[in-house]
Design an enzyme around this catalytic site. Structure first.
Site, PDB file in Angstrom:
ATOM      1  N   SER A  48      18.643 -10.432  28.997  1.00 50.36           N
ATOM      2  CA  SER A  48      18.127  -9.878  27.745  1.00 50.36           C
ATOM      3  C   SER A  48      18.871 -10.459  26.561  1.00 50.36           C
ATOM      4  CB  SER A  48      18.327  -8.362  27.788  1.00 50.36           C
ATOM      5  OG  SER A  48      18.146  -7.815  26.506  1.00 50.36           O
TER       6      SER A  48
ATOM      7  N   TYR B 250      24.100  -0.565  29.024  1.00 51.46           N
ATOM      8  CA  TYR B 250      22.957  -1.360  29.501  1.00 51.46           C
ATOM      9  C   TYR B 250      23.232  -2.849  29.282  1.00 51.46           C
ATOM     10  CZ  TYR B 250      18.517  -3.846  29.300  1.00 51.46           C
ATOM     11  OH  TYR B 250      17.527  -4.792  29.463  1.00 51.46           O
TER      12      TYR B 250
ATOM     13  N   LYS C 232      23.943  -6.183  31.956  1.00 51.37           N
ATOM     14  CA  LYS C 232      23.286  -7.504  31.972  1.00 51.37           C
ATOM     15  C   LYS C 232      24.331  -8.617  31.881  1.00 51.37           C
ATOM     16  CE  LYS C 232      18.996  -6.253  32.225  1.00 51.37           C
ATOM     17  NZ  LYS C 232      18.251  -6.496  33.474  1.00 51.37           N
TER      18      LYS C 232
HETATM   19  P1  NAD Z   1      10.360  -1.387  33.784  1.00 47.82           P
HETATM   20  O1  NAD Z   1      11.216  -0.163  33.824  1.00 47.82           O
HETATM   21  O2  NAD Z   1       8.944  -1.229  33.415  1.00 47.82           O
HETATM   22  O3  NAD Z   1      10.437  -2.141  35.181  1.00 47.82           O
HETATM   23  C1  NAD Z   1      11.585  -2.098  36.003  1.00 47.82           C
HETATM   24  C2  NAD Z   1      11.125  -1.736  37.396  1.00 47.82           C
HETATM   25  O4  NAD Z   1      12.265  -1.708  38.267  1.00 47.82           O
HETATM   26  C3  NAD Z   1      10.467  -0.345  37.472  1.00 47.82           C
HETATM   27  O5  NAD Z   1       9.224  -0.480  38.119  1.00 47.82           O
HETATM   28  C4  NAD Z   1      11.440   0.482  38.292  1.00 47.82           C
HETATM   29  O6  NAD Z   1      10.781   1.452  39.065  1.00 47.82           O
HETATM   30  C5  NAD Z   1      12.122  -0.581  39.133  1.00 47.82           C
HETATM   31  N1  NAD Z   1      13.482  -0.261  39.575  1.00 47.82           N
HETATM   32  C6  NAD Z   1      14.531   0.177  38.839  1.00 47.82           C
HETATM   33  N2  NAD Z   1      15.619   0.326  39.611  1.00 47.82           N
HETATM   34  C7  NAD Z   1      15.259  -0.018  40.879  1.00 47.82           C
HETATM   35  C8  NAD Z   1      15.940  -0.061  42.120  1.00 47.82           C
HETATM   36  N3  NAD Z   1      17.208   0.317  42.230  1.00 47.82           N
HETATM   37  N4  NAD Z   1      15.260  -0.478  43.205  1.00 47.82           N
HETATM   38  C9  NAD Z   1      13.964  -0.839  43.120  1.00 47.82           C
HETATM   39  N5  NAD Z   1      13.262  -0.820  41.976  1.00 47.82           N
HETATM   40  C10 NAD Z   1      13.907  -0.397  40.855  1.00 47.82           C
HETATM   41  O7  NAD Z   1      11.089  -2.427  32.827  1.00 47.82           O
HETATM   42  P2  NAD Z   1      10.558  -3.819  32.242  1.00 47.82           P
HETATM   43  O8  NAD Z   1      10.384  -3.642  30.787  1.00 47.82           O
HETATM   44  O9  NAD Z   1       9.458  -4.336  33.064  1.00 47.82           O
HETATM   45  O10 NAD Z   1      11.866  -4.702  32.439  1.00 47.82           O
HETATM   46  C11 NAD Z   1      12.056  -5.524  33.577  1.00 47.82           C
HETATM   47  C12 NAD Z   1      13.442  -6.152  33.495  1.00 47.82           C
HETATM   48  O11 NAD Z   1      13.547  -6.869  32.270  1.00 47.82           O
HETATM   49  C13 NAD Z   1      14.582  -5.145  33.485  1.00 47.82           C
HETATM   50  O12 NAD Z   1      15.645  -5.669  34.242  1.00 47.82           O
HETATM   51  C14 NAD Z   1      14.960  -5.048  32.035  1.00 47.82           C
HETATM   52  O13 NAD Z   1      16.313  -4.695  31.852  1.00 47.82           O
HETATM   53  C15 NAD Z   1      14.698  -6.463  31.562  1.00 47.82           C
HETATM   54  N6  NAD Z   1      14.427  -6.552  30.115  1.00 47.82           N
HETATM   55  C16 NAD Z   1      13.440  -5.768  29.570  1.00 47.82           C
HETATM   56  C17 NAD Z   1      13.203  -5.804  28.200  1.00 47.82           C
HETATM   57  C18 NAD Z   1      12.159  -4.917  27.573  1.00 47.82           C
HETATM   58  O14 NAD Z   1      12.225  -4.689  26.348  1.00 47.82           O
HETATM   59  N7  NAD Z   1      11.171  -4.423  28.292  1.00 47.82           N
HETATM   60  C19 NAD Z   1      13.958  -6.678  27.401  1.00 47.82           C
HETATM   61  C20 NAD Z   1      14.929  -7.475  27.987  1.00 47.82           C
HETATM   62  C21 NAD Z   1      15.147  -7.395  29.354  1.00 47.82           C
END
Ligand code: NAD
Ligand code: UDP
Length: 336
Positions: A124, A148, A152
């Protein structure tokens, strides 16, 4: 070629799943559904007309994870699974370190054991902390302002150590800027739990009548209109970046890091205006104090990804708002 997506039922994972299936990949999903719904995957299948292999499984569950790798011929892993709420991470930091950091360690141990050493990791732009200037290139100093972000940063460092210890790994760390929007079908999109923290989901819920008004956090920043500036990227552009990253891993690049953003900064007021245009109504809003920990301005220099991955975000702010509105209007309660 089969790709395993941890967290593949989530917002970015489900959109990436569509693009992978459309591009001819086979997809296996491991998700504990802690922040997602299996309905998203049913809709992915409906959109693409293809099947995904879904396992409801926690990445901390080493034995189940190993069984999945043993039973399916996985070529590469895209690791989306993680908890992502900044505010919550301040309240329950240990849960964030266990889930995100330890979860990644378990995943990598299992991958090493079965000899799958191609990994794309969801990092991120938060790893840049409060950036000293913009646009941000990959070599900017890194820091964390909350648990958080620290999770990362720790994972990035762990992956570097892993690669140093064993050069057979190919790892792409993708630093996302602000993913927004939804699939143009309006069938999949972001479905936040409770009141959204992020700007676009909040605006969309005001527009659909679920929330009263938007609070704009700060109008005294040193930006064009005084409100905070971010690099919003359409989730489908982001999803396509993952396919390019998978292609890159085939060339044995070792460990590589890319910013995935558009390179354009957009203020809160500009985003509000674009959304009002998309939903054809006025969105009630008021100015409120700055939110603690917020950077003034944060946008990417994505030229490295453009050069190395032959990838560039194509969609505009208007596309993001239009698609986001279609999703929100058709699914006011998300997948529920
Ligand atoms: P999201 O919460 O929609 O998706 C994450 C998924 O991981 C969910 O479906 C959740 O159920 C699953 N999950 C969490 N912990 C788990 C575990 N221990 N075992 C199995 N499954 C698990 O989030 P997103 O927005 O799709 O983000 C995806 C990734 O991208 C994340 O790692 C997040 O930190 C990163 N990210 C997101 C953003 C954003 O703004 N959306 C920005 C930068 C980075
Ligand atoms: N923001 C806002 N009101 C909200 C949510 C966000 O004014 O209800 C602002 C926030 O201060 C920042 C921008 O919108 O300037 C993007 O915030 P978001 O939480 O979506 O992303 P992040 O700050 O994590 O990059």
């Amino acid at each position: 070629m089969r790709i395993l997506l941890t967290g593949g039922a989530g917002f970015i994972g489900s959109h990436t799943c569509v693009e992978l299936l459309d591009a001819g990949f086979e997809v296996t999903i491991v998700d504990n559904l802690s922040n997602s719904s299996e309905t998203a995957l049913k809709r992915v299948e409906e959109i693409t007309g293809k099947k995904v292999s879904f396992h409801k499984c926690d990445i901390l569950d080493r034995d189940s994870l190993k069984k999945i790798f043993d039973s399916e011929k996985i070529d590469s892993v895209i690791h989306f699974a993680g908890l992502k709420a900044v505010g919550e991470s301040n309240e329950i930091p240990l849960k964030y370190f266990l889930n995100n950091v330890a979860g990644t360690v378990v995943l990598c141990e299992v991958m090493a054991e079965v000899g799958v050493k191609n990994l794309v990791f969801s990092s991120s732009a938060t790893v840049y902390g409060d950036p000293k200037s913009v646009p941000i290139t990959e070599d900017f100093p890194l820091s964390a302002t909350n648990p958080y972000g620290r999770s990362k940063l720790m994972i990035e460092e762990i992956l570097q150590d892993l690669y140093k210890s064993d050069n057979d790994w190919n790892i792409a760390m993708l630093r996302y800027f602000n993913p927004v929007g939804a699939h143009h079908s309006g069938r999949i999109g972001e479905d936040p739990n409770g009141i959204p923290n992020n700007l676009l989901p909040y605006i969309a819920q005001v527009a659909v009548g679920k929330l009263k008004e938007l609070s704009i956090f700060g109008n005294d920043y040193n930006t064009s209109d005084g409100t905070g500036v971010r690099d919003y990227i359409h989730v489908v552009d982001l999803a396509l970046g993952h396919i390019k990253a998978i292609d890159k891993l085939k060339t044995n690049p070792g460990l590589v890091t890319y910013n995935l953003g558009t390179g354009n900064g957009c203020s809160v007021l500009e985003m509000l205006k674009a959304f009002e245009k998309a939903c054809e109504k006025e969105i009630p809003h008021r100015f409120a104090p700055r939110r603690e920990g917020d950077a003034e301005s944060c946008y990417a220099d994505s030229s490295f990804a453009e050069k190395e991955l032959n990838w560039k975000a194509e969609k505009t702010i208007d596309d993001m708002c239009k698609d986001m509105w279609k999703w929100q209007k058709n699914n006011p309660d998300g997948y529920k």
